[in-house]
Design a protein around this motif. Structure first.
Motif, PDB file in Angstrom:
ATOM      1  N   SER A  93      -4.393 -17.640  -8.009  1.00  0.00           N
ATOM      2  CA  SER A  93      -5.187 -18.383  -7.036  1.00  0.00           C
ATOM      3  C   SER A  93      -5.179 -17.728  -5.661  1.00  0.00           C
ATOM      4  CB  SER A  93      -4.659 -19.809  -6.906  1.00  0.00           C
ATOM      5  OG  SER A  93      -3.423 -19.824  -6.186  1.00  0.00           O
ATOM      6  N   GLY A  94      -4.264 -16.783  -5.451  1.00  0.00           N
ATOM      7  CA  GLY A  94      -4.122 -16.143  -4.156  1.00  0.00           C
ATOM      8  C   GLY A  94      -3.136 -16.830  -3.240  1.00  0.00           C
ATOM      9  N   LEU A  95      -2.594 -17.960  -3.683  1.00  0.00           N
ATOM     10  CA  LEU A  95      -1.676 -18.726  -2.839  1.00  0.00           C
ATOM     11  C   LEU A  95      -0.329 -18.032  -2.674  1.00  0.00           C
ATOM     12  CD1 LEU A  95      -0.725 -21.355  -1.397  1.00  0.00           C
ATOM     13  CD2 LEU A  95      -0.098 -22.209  -3.669  1.00  0.00           C
ATOM     14  N   VAL A  96       0.248 -17.576  -3.778  1.00  0.00           N
ATOM     15  CA  VAL A  96       1.610 -17.027  -3.774  1.00  0.00           C
ATOM     16  C   VAL A  96       1.550 -15.513  -3.835  1.00  0.00           C
ATOM     17  CG1 VAL A  96       3.708 -16.819  -5.166  1.00  0.00           C
ATOM     18  CG2 VAL A  96       2.748 -19.072  -4.695  1.00  0.00           C
ATOM     19  N   LYS A  97       2.262 -14.861  -2.913  1.00  0.00           N
ATOM     20  CA  LYS A  97       2.237 -13.406  -2.810  1.00  0.00           C
ATOM     21  C   LYS A  97       3.503 -12.751  -3.335  1.00  0.00           C
ATOM     22  CE  LYS A  97      -1.725 -13.547  -0.682  1.00  0.00           C
ATOM     23  NZ  LYS A  97      -2.971 -13.227  -1.431  1.00  0.00           N
ATOM     24  N   ALA A  98       4.566 -13.536  -3.585  1.00  0.00           N
ATOM     25  CA  ALA A  98       5.823 -12.965  -4.043  1.00  0.00           C
ATOM     26  C   ALA A  98       6.715 -14.089  -4.543  1.00  0.00           C
ATOM     27  CB  ALA A  98       6.520 -12.185  -2.927  1.00  0.00           C
ATOM     28  N   ARG A 295       1.556  -1.230   9.014  1.00  0.00           N
ATOM     29  CA  ARG A 295       0.859  -0.565   7.908  1.00  0.00           C
ATOM     30  C   ARG A 295       1.646  -0.545   6.593  1.00  0.00           C
ATOM     31  NH1 ARG A 295      -3.750   2.026   9.226  1.00  0.00           N
ATOM     32  NH2 ARG A 295      -4.231   2.275  11.453  1.00  0.00           N
ATOM     33  N   ASN A 296       2.942  -0.347   6.655  1.00  0.00           N
ATOM     34  CA  ASN A 296       3.705  -0.176   5.419  1.00  0.00           C
ATOM     35  C   ASN A 296       3.725  -1.449   4.581  1.00  0.00           C
ATOM     36  OD1 ASN A 296       4.170   2.374   6.355  1.00  0.00           O
ATOM     37  ND2 ASN A 296       6.342   2.071   6.808  1.00  0.00           N
ATOM     38  N   GLY A 297       3.830  -2.600   5.224  1.00  0.00           N
ATOM     39  CA  GLY A 297       3.841  -3.863   4.486  1.00  0.00           C
ATOM     40  C   GLY A 297       2.547  -4.131   3.752  1.00  0.00           C
ATOM     41  N   PRO A 298       1.401  -4.087   4.434  1.00  0.00           N
ATOM     42  CA  PRO A 298       0.136  -4.271   3.712  1.00  0.00           C
ATOM     43  C   PRO A 298      -0.046  -3.284   2.562  1.00  0.00           C
ATOM     44  CG  PRO A 298      -0.231  -4.423   6.072  1.00  0.00           C
ATOM     45  CD  PRO A 298       1.200  -3.987   5.888  1.00  0.00           C
ATOM     46  N   ARG A 299       0.395  -2.050   2.776  1.00  0.00           N
ATOM     47  CA  ARG A 299       0.274  -1.037   1.717  1.00  0.00           C
ATOM     48  C   ARG A 299       1.061  -1.472   0.479  1.00  0.00           C
ATOM     49  NH1 ARG A 299       2.149   3.009   4.387  1.00  0.00           N
ATOM     50  NH2 ARG A 299       0.141   3.821   5.109  1.00  0.00           N
ATOM     51  N   PHE A 300       2.290  -1.956   0.670  1.00  0.00           N
ATOM     52  CA  PHE A 300       3.114  -2.343  -0.475  1.00  0.00           C
ATOM     53  C   PHE A 300       2.538  -3.576  -1.175  1.00  0.00           C
ATOM     54  CE2 PHE A 300       6.481  -4.379  -2.816  1.00  0.00           C
ATOM     55  CZ  PHE A 300       7.134  -3.318  -3.420  1.00  0.00           C
ATOM     56  N   TYR A 301       2.062  -4.542  -0.386  1.00  0.00           N
ATOM     57  CA  TYR A 301       1.585  -5.793  -0.967  1.00  0.00           C
ATOM     58  C   TYR A 301       0.118  -5.741  -1.375  1.00  0.00           C
ATOM     59  CZ  TYR A 301       5.845  -8.470  -0.083  1.00  0.00           C
ATOM     60  OH  TYR A 301       7.122  -8.960  -0.126  1.00  0.00           O
ATOM     61  N   GLY A 302      -0.555  -4.623  -1.146  1.00  0.00           N
ATOM     62  CA  GLY A 302      -1.944  -4.490  -1.552  1.00  0.00           C
ATOM     63  C   GLY A 302      -2.898  -5.318  -0.723  1.00  0.00           C
ATOM     64  N   LEU A 303      -2.614  -5.436   0.566  1.00  0.00           N
ATOM     65  CA  LEU A 303      -3.450  -6.214   1.481  1.00  0.00           C
ATOM     66  C   LEU A 303      -4.039  -5.292   2.546  1.00  0.00           C
ATOM     67  CD1 LEU A 303      -1.090  -9.290   1.955  1.00  0.00           C
ATOM     68  CD2 LEU A 303      -3.172  -9.194   0.569  1.00  0.00           C
ATOM     69  N   PRO A 304      -5.131  -5.688   3.167  1.00  0.00           N
ATOM     70  CA  PRO A 304      -5.716  -4.850   4.217  1.00  0.00           C
ATOM     71  C   PRO A 304      -4.864  -4.867   5.484  1.00  0.00           C
ATOM     72  CG  PRO A 304      -6.904  -6.922   4.051  1.00  0.00           C
ATOM     73  CD  PRO A 304      -5.950  -6.893   2.901  1.00  0.00           C
ATOM     74  N   VAL A 305      -4.906  -3.782   6.215  1.00  0.00           N
ATOM     75  CA  VAL A 305      -4.266  -3.733   7.524  1.00  0.00           C
ATOM     76  C   VAL A 305      -5.063  -4.622   8.472  1.00  0.00           C
ATOM     77  CG1 VAL A 305      -3.716  -2.201   9.467  1.00  0.00           C
ATOM     78  CG2 VAL A 305      -3.354  -1.430   7.116  1.00  0.00           C
ATOM     79  N   ASN A 306      -4.367  -5.292   9.371  1.00  0.00           N
ATOM     80  CA  ASN A 306      -5.053  -6.179  10.313  1.00  0.00           C
ATOM     81  C   ASN A 306      -6.016  -5.391  11.203  1.00  0.00           C
ATOM     82  OD1 ASN A 306      -3.635  -8.603   9.560  1.00  0.00           O
ATOM     83  ND2 ASN A 306      -1.836  -7.721  10.556  1.00  0.00           N
ATOM     84  N   LYS A 307      -7.161  -5.991  11.516  1.00  0.00           N
ATOM     85  CA  LYS A 307      -8.141  -5.335  12.374  1.00  0.00           C
ATOM     86  C   LYS A 307      -7.803  -5.482  13.850  1.00  0.00           C
ATOM     87  CE  LYS A 307     -11.966  -5.778   9.092  1.00  0.00           C
ATOM     88  NZ  LYS A 307     -13.335  -6.332   8.858  1.00  0.00           N
ATOM     89  N   ASP A 308      -7.181  -6.603  14.206  1.00  0.00           N
ATOM     90  CA  ASP A 308      -6.831  -6.833  15.604  1.00  0.00           C
ATOM     91  C   ASP A 308      -5.691  -5.907  16.024  1.00  0.00           C
ATOM     92  OD1 ASP A 308      -8.702  -8.812  15.620  1.00  0.00           O
ATOM     93  OD2 ASP A 308      -7.259 -10.461  15.448  1.00  0.00           O
TER      94      ASP A 308
END
Length: 346
Positions: A93-98, A295-308
């Motif tokens: 569902s996208g709710l739980v990431k780990a 950057r390293n966290g989003p890379r590991f979790y497969g999420l985009p880097v924040n734009k802000d």
């Protein structure tokens, strides 16, 4: 003269927000600088199902002040009764990431954790199948193991056997505190990452014990020798993508810290980014701060880097941080690095 550095807005890949009055008090301290955070599930009672995670997420978002943007990344607390299908549905569902593994008795509110790892083998296999990361509190709790050796023994007795028995399982060694942890991560493939806290980059065990017991430096895993702190600094500032910022910011009221059996945890949400700028500058690695924090966290979790972005500015006068955060449960002491810091988020 001023100096500044602008980086993508950071994320915190290990955060305690608690609940109720404490949640209301500390959430703004994280949301001010961080876009997202992996939220620890060790409430009382713990967050063990998808429904629990959804309800907790709603409480977090309800506590978020107007005008602030923040995304809580929810986790489930692994128990010997965790339902693999509920876990998989919550992840889909996208709710739980780990999922968070606490060895029973390892730290605050970990009594519901795992004692018999054979009982969670099916859950771990399902997680490997769907690519859901396992975040581990990497310490054994055996009474015969010295508290300063718990991490190294965990790697040998628990973590490495789990990973060998469950190919493809993505694992985050949370809040590593030893050169042993650093070396193990470096020896493995990209399915293994590790978070490093702000306070473990700054304090060693002398800060807790020399000149009297300092309860606001007491955390679990406990800070280790100076050689280990330096190994963590080298890892965090190296640019190696497997090392990720996870503050483990853990609020406790002063009454619960300054007592005969004080709670473990350092509250660093308020000043983490300024402290990291100090550390990275001191180690000649300001150009790698964005990797570690953004950057390293989003890379590991497969999420985009924040734009802000956020901007950190260094000025001639030391930054004054609040000593305490007030909550309706009582005051929470903000981590004091013990030296002047000239960086601030502007």
């Amino acid at each position: 003269m001023t100096q500044s550095i602008t980086i993508r807005r950071p994320d915190d890949w290990h955060l305690h927000l608690r609940d109720g009055a404490m949640l209301q008090a500390v959430l703004p301290e994280t949301a001010r600088h961080f876009a997202r955070a992996i939220i620890m599930p060790n409430l009382v009672p713990p967050v063990v199902t998808g429904d629990h995670a959804a309800a907790y997420r709603d409480r977090i978002l309800s506590a978020l002040p107007d005008g602030m943007s923040f995304e809580p990344l929810m986790t489930l607390y692994l128990t010997e009764n965790t339902d693999p299908q509920d876990l998989a549905a919550a992840a889909a569902s996208g709710l739980v990431k780990a999922v968070k593994l606490y060895p029973a008795g390892a730290t605050t509110n970990s009594a519901s954790g795992v004692r018999d790892f054979d009982k969670v083998r099916g859950v771990l296999e399902k997680m490997a199948e769907i690519g859901l990361p396992l975040c581990v509190h990497g310490e054994v709790t055996d009474a015969d193991i010295d508290i300063f050796d718990r991490e190294a023994v965990f790697i040998e007795r628990v973590l490495d056997p789990i990973r060998r028995a469950t190919p493809g399982l993505r694992v985050v060694m949370e809040h590593i505190t030893t050169a042993d942890g650093v070396d193990y991560v470096k020896s493995q493939d990209s399915d293994l990452g590790a978070t490093i806290t702000t306070h473990h980059l700054i304090i060693n065990r002398n800060h807790i014990l020399v000149g009297g017991i300092k309860p606001h430096y007491y955390c679990l895993p406990v800070a280790k020798r100076e050689t280990h702190r330096l190994a963590l600094r080298a890892a965090a500032t190296s640019g190696d993508a497997r090392f990720i910022l996870g503050t483990d910011s853990a609020p406790h009221t002063d009454a619960n810290k300054e007592t005969a059996c004080g709670c473990a945890g350092c509250f660093t949400a308020t000043n983490t980014m300024a402290l990291l700028a100090h550390v990275f500058e001191e180690d000649g690695a300001l150009d790698r701060l964005e990797d570690f924090a953004s950057r390293n966290g989003p890379r590991f979790y497969g999420l985009p880097v924040n734009k802000d972005t956020i901007t950190l500015t260094k000025t001639a006068e030391p930054t004054v941080f609040p000593q305490k955060i007030d909550s309706n449960d009582g005051p929470v002491t903000v981590f004091d690095p013990g030296f002047p810091v000239f960086w601030t988020v502007t």
